[in-house]
Design a protein around this motif. Structure first.
Motif, PDB file in Angstrom:
ATOM      1  N   PRO A  99       2.983   6.223 -11.252  1.00 57.71           N
ATOM      2  CA  PRO A  99       2.911   6.031  -9.797  1.00 57.71           C
ATOM      3  C   PRO A  99       1.848   6.938  -9.179  1.00 57.71           C
ATOM      4  O   PRO A  99       1.724   8.102  -9.547  1.00 57.71           O
ATOM      5  CB  PRO A  99       4.303   6.401  -9.308  1.00 57.71           C
ATOM      6  CG  PRO A  99       5.175   6.166 -10.500  1.00 57.71           C
ATOM      7  CD  PRO A  99       4.326   6.561 -11.686  1.00 57.71           C
ATOM      8  N   LEU A 100       1.082   6.399  -8.254  1.00 62.98           N
ATOM      9  CA  LEU A 100      -0.060   7.093  -7.659  1.00 62.98           C
ATOM     10  C   LEU A 100       0.287   8.444  -7.057  1.00 62.98           C
ATOM     11  O   LEU A 100      -0.356   9.434  -7.334  1.00 62.98           O
ATOM     12  CB  LEU A 100      -0.697   6.208  -6.571  1.00 62.98           C
ATOM     13  CG  LEU A 100      -1.773   6.880  -5.727  1.00 62.98           C
ATOM     14  CD1 LEU A 100      -2.974   7.233  -6.589  1.00 62.98           C
ATOM     15  CD2 LEU A 100      -2.180   6.006  -4.584  1.00 62.98           C
ATOM     16  N   LEU A 101       1.286   8.496  -6.221  1.00 66.31           N
ATOM     17  CA  LEU A 101       1.546   9.741  -5.504  1.00 66.31           C
ATOM     18  C   LEU A 101       2.387  10.728  -6.303  1.00 66.31           C
ATOM     19  O   LEU A 101       2.853  11.719  -5.763  1.00 66.31           O
ATOM     20  CB  LEU A 101       2.159   9.440  -4.136  1.00 66.31           C
ATOM     21  CG  LEU A 101       1.145   8.806  -3.181  1.00 66.31           C
ATOM     22  CD1 LEU A 101       1.782   8.473  -1.851  1.00 66.31           C
ATOM     23  CD2 LEU A 101      -0.059   9.694  -2.980  1.00 66.31           C
ATOM     24  N   ALA A 115      -4.535  -2.524 -10.121  1.00 65.43           N
ATOM     25  CA  ALA A 115      -5.610  -3.150  -9.344  1.00 65.43           C
ATOM     26  C   ALA A 115      -5.351  -3.030  -7.841  1.00 65.43           C
ATOM     27  O   ALA A 115      -6.294  -2.972  -7.052  1.00 65.43           O
ATOM     28  CB  ALA A 115      -5.764  -4.618  -9.734  1.00 65.43           C
ATOM     29  N   LYS A 116      -4.089  -2.955  -7.453  1.00 68.54           N
ATOM     30  CA  LYS A 116      -3.736  -2.769  -6.040  1.00 68.54           C
ATOM     31  C   LYS A 116      -3.734  -1.293  -5.656  1.00 68.54           C
ATOM     32  O   LYS A 116      -3.479  -0.950  -4.512  1.00 68.54           O
ATOM     33  CB  LYS A 116      -2.347  -3.356  -5.750  1.00 68.54           C
ATOM     34  CG  LYS A 116      -2.302  -4.858  -5.799  1.00 68.54           C
ATOM     35  CD  LYS A 116      -0.902  -5.356  -5.477  1.00 68.54           C
ATOM     36  CE  LYS A 116      -0.857  -6.849  -5.550  1.00 68.54           C
ATOM     37  NZ  LYS A 116      -0.291  -7.460  -4.367  1.00 68.54           N
ATOM     38  N   GLY A 117      -3.951  -0.413  -6.627  1.00 69.03           N
ATOM     39  CA  GLY A 117      -3.944   1.015  -6.348  1.00 69.03           C
ATOM     40  C   GLY A 117      -2.562   1.617  -6.262  1.00 69.03           C
ATOM     41  O   GLY A 117      -2.391   2.716  -5.753  1.00 69.03           O
ATOM     42  N   LEU A 118      -1.556   0.917  -6.779  1.00 66.20           N
ATOM     43  CA  LEU A 118      -0.183   1.405  -6.697  1.00 66.20           C
ATOM     44  C   LEU A 118       0.208   2.256  -7.900  1.00 66.20           C
ATOM     45  O   LEU A 118       1.082   3.110  -7.805  1.00 66.20           O
ATOM     46  CB  LEU A 118       0.780   0.233  -6.546  1.00 66.20           C
ATOM     47  CG  LEU A 118       0.474  -0.700  -5.367  1.00 66.20           C
ATOM     48  CD1 LEU A 118       1.471  -1.850  -5.333  1.00 66.20           C
ATOM     49  CD2 LEU A 118       0.439   0.055  -4.058  1.00 66.20           C
ATOM     50  N   LEU A 119      -0.431   1.990  -9.036  1.00 63.48           N
ATOM     51  CA  LEU A 119      -0.240   2.786 -10.245  1.00 63.48           C
ATOM     52  C   LEU A 119      -1.589   3.338 -10.674  1.00 63.48           C
ATOM     53  O   LEU A 119      -2.615   2.666 -10.531  1.00 63.48           O
ATOM     54  CB  LEU A 119       0.327   1.941 -11.393  1.00 63.48           C
ATOM     55  CG  LEU A 119       1.721   1.350 -11.228  1.00 63.48           C
ATOM     56  CD1 LEU A 119       2.091   0.512 -12.455  1.00 63.48           C
ATOM     57  CD2 LEU A 119       2.769   2.441 -11.000  1.00 63.48           C
ATOM     58  N   LEU A 159       0.851  -1.192   0.000  1.00 68.44           N
ATOM     59  CA  LEU A 159       0.000   0.000   0.000  1.00 68.44           C
ATOM     60  C   LEU A 159       0.885   1.239   0.000  1.00 68.44           C
ATOM     61  O   LEU A 159       2.019   1.205   0.479  1.00 68.44           O
ATOM     62  CB  LEU A 159      -0.858   0.055   1.270  1.00 68.44           C
ATOM     63  CG  LEU A 159      -2.063  -0.838   1.382  1.00 68.44           C
ATOM     64  CD1 LEU A 159      -2.585  -0.838   2.808  1.00 68.44           C
ATOM     65  CD2 LEU A 159      -3.153  -0.355   0.443  1.00 68.44           C
ATOM     66  N   TRP A 160       0.314   2.340  -0.482  1.00 70.81           N
ATOM     67  CA  TRP A 160       0.971   3.628  -0.372  1.00 70.81           C
ATOM     68  C   TRP A 160       0.726   4.175   1.031  1.00 70.81           C
ATOM     69  O   TRP A 160      -0.392   4.113   1.542  1.00 70.81           O
ATOM     70  CB  TRP A 160       0.390   4.632  -1.360  1.00 70.81           C
ATOM     71  CG  TRP A 160       0.914   4.538  -2.747  1.00 70.81           C
ATOM     72  CD1 TRP A 160       0.280   3.999  -3.833  1.00 70.81           C
ATOM     73  CD2 TRP A 160       2.170   5.023  -3.225  1.00 70.81           C
ATOM     74  NE1 TRP A 160       1.075   4.122  -4.944  1.00 70.81           N
ATOM     75  CE2 TRP A 160       2.232   4.736  -4.602  1.00 70.81           C
ATOM     76  CE3 TRP A 160       3.254   5.658  -2.613  1.00 70.81           C
ATOM     77  CZ2 TRP A 160       3.335   5.074  -5.388  1.00 70.81           C
ATOM     78  CZ3 TRP A 160       4.348   5.987  -3.397  1.00 70.81           C
ATOM     79  CH2 TRP A 160       4.385   5.704  -4.760  1.00 70.81           C
ATOM     80  N   VAL A 161       1.752   4.728   1.634  1.00 68.77           N
ATOM     81  CA  VAL A 161       1.632   5.482   2.883  1.00 68.77           C
ATOM     82  C   VAL A 161       2.370   6.802   2.704  1.00 68.77           C
ATOM     83  O   VAL A 161       3.240   6.927   1.831  1.00 68.77           O
ATOM     84  CB  VAL A 161       2.189   4.726   4.113  1.00 68.77           C
ATOM     85  CG1 VAL A 161       1.435   3.433   4.356  1.00 68.77           C
ATOM     86  CG2 VAL A 161       3.673   4.478   3.982  1.00 68.77           C
ATOM     87  N   CYS A 162       1.996   7.783   3.525  1.00 70.64           N
ATOM     88  CA  CYS A 162       2.649   9.085   3.432  1.00 70.64           C
ATOM     89  C   CYS A 162       2.405   9.856   4.716  1.00 70.64           C
ATOM     90  O   CYS A 162       1.650   9.437   5.590  1.00 70.64           O
ATOM     91  CB  CYS A 162       2.115   9.873   2.242  1.00 70.64           C
ATOM     92  SG  CYS A 162       0.397  10.425   2.442  1.00 70.64           S
ATOM     93  N   THR A 163       3.031  11.008   4.781  1.00 73.32           N
ATOM     94  CA  THR A 163       2.722  12.003   5.787  1.00 73.32           C
ATOM     95  C   THR A 163       1.914  13.066   5.063  1.00 73.32           C
ATOM     96  O   THR A 163       2.239  13.442   3.936  1.00 73.32           O
ATOM     97  CB  THR A 163       4.016  12.592   6.385  1.00 73.32           C
ATOM     98  OG1 THR A 163       4.778  11.518   6.957  1.00 73.32           O
ATOM     99  CG2 THR A 163       3.715  13.628   7.445  1.00 73.32           C
ATOM    100  N   LEU A 164       0.856  13.515   5.709  1.00 70.39           N
ATOM    101  CA  LEU A 164      -0.053  14.486   5.100  1.00 70.39           C
ATOM    102  C   LEU A 164      -0.247  15.629   6.086  1.00 70.39           C
ATOM    103  O   LEU A 164      -0.640  15.399   7.233  1.00 70.39           O
ATOM    104  CB  LEU A 164      -1.391  13.793   4.808  1.00 70.39           C
ATOM    105  CG  LEU A 164      -2.435  14.520   3.995  1.00 70.39           C
ATOM    106  CD1 LEU A 164      -1.928  14.753   2.566  1.00 70.39           C
ATOM    107  CD2 LEU A 164      -3.728  13.703   3.961  1.00 70.39           C
ATOM    108  N   ASP A 165       0.051  16.854   5.645  1.00 70.98           N
ATOM    109  CA  ASP A 165      -0.131  17.979   6.563  1.00 70.98           C
ATOM    110  C   ASP A 165      -1.556  18.521   6.451  1.00 70.98           C
ATOM    111  O   ASP A 165      -2.371  18.016   5.687  1.00 70.98           O
ATOM    112  CB  ASP A 165       0.930  19.060   6.348  1.00 70.98           C
ATOM    113  CG  ASP A 165       0.790  19.822   5.032  1.00 70.98           C
ATOM    114  OD1 ASP A 165      -0.270  19.735   4.364  1.00 70.98           O
ATOM    115  OD2 ASP A 165       1.743  20.533   4.667  1.00 70.98           O
TER     116      ASP A 165
END
Length: 187
Positions: free
Chosen positions: A182-184, A165-169, A100-106
């Motif tokens: 790439p998603l992000l 399909a995994k939401g990564l692209l 999964l994608w993870v991030c920091t979001l302000d």
């Protein structure tokens, strides 16, 4: 789109169990608008101190799976994970060979520290890294780019579609061809 998990779980900072995870999944679904263009759906875990694998399986992975099937333009991302939650989610994803994608979001929805957690098999990882390096790719472009590997456009398309399909692209149509990025990295 931003879902503040702490608000959806009535301020509970320790989240456990599959039943509680399904309740969050239902709340995430109920609070998600329909979208017609690629849209990131952030599950913001700011303030959550701990979450068990069973909770994360039912809520986070459940929402990702629901979104990718029911709303193909919706791309879930997990944001602002405390270290114990990050470790639990990463361990769970690795046990399934999932990511999964993870991030920091302000507070201004500015994304930093975006990365994949979990694990992809070697073929998926190589495909993801190739697209990340290029920025955007189509299956025909990749088959021409790697003539030594003798991977045809159909095989590349299957690999790219699996990551989408995994939401990564992010998958976009360009006439009869699909482009993946790439998603992000899209705005």
């Amino acid at each position: 789109m931003r879902h503040r998990v702490l608000k959806l779980v009535n301020g509970q900072t320790i989240l456990s169990g599959s039943i509680a995870g399904r309740r969050l999944l239902n709340a995430l679904i109920a609070n998600t608008q329909s979208v017609d263009a690629p849209t990131r759906a952030f599950m913001d875990f700011n303030g959550v101190e701990l979450a068990t694998a069973s909770f994360l399986r039912e809520s986070v992975v459940g929402f990702r799976d629901y979104a990718r099937l029911a709303s193909p333009h919706l791309y879930p991302v997990v944001a602002n994970l405390a270290e114990p939650v990050f470790e639990e989610l990463d361990f769970f994803l690795r046990s399934r060979t999932d990511a999964l994608w993870v991030c920091t979001l302000d507070e201004s929805d500015c994304v930093t520290d975006a990365r994949l957690i979990g694990e992809l098999d070697s073929t998926q990882r190589a495909t993801f890294e190739t697209v990340s390096l290029i920025g955007s790719a189509t299956a025909p472009e990749l088959s021409v780019r790697s003539p030594d590997e003798k991977i045809g456009a159909t095989a590349w398309n299957n690999r790219l579609s699996g990551l989408a399909a995994k939401g990564l692209l992010v998958e976009r149509r360009l006439g009869k061809t699909k482009s993946f990025s790439p998603l992000l990295e899209f705005t």
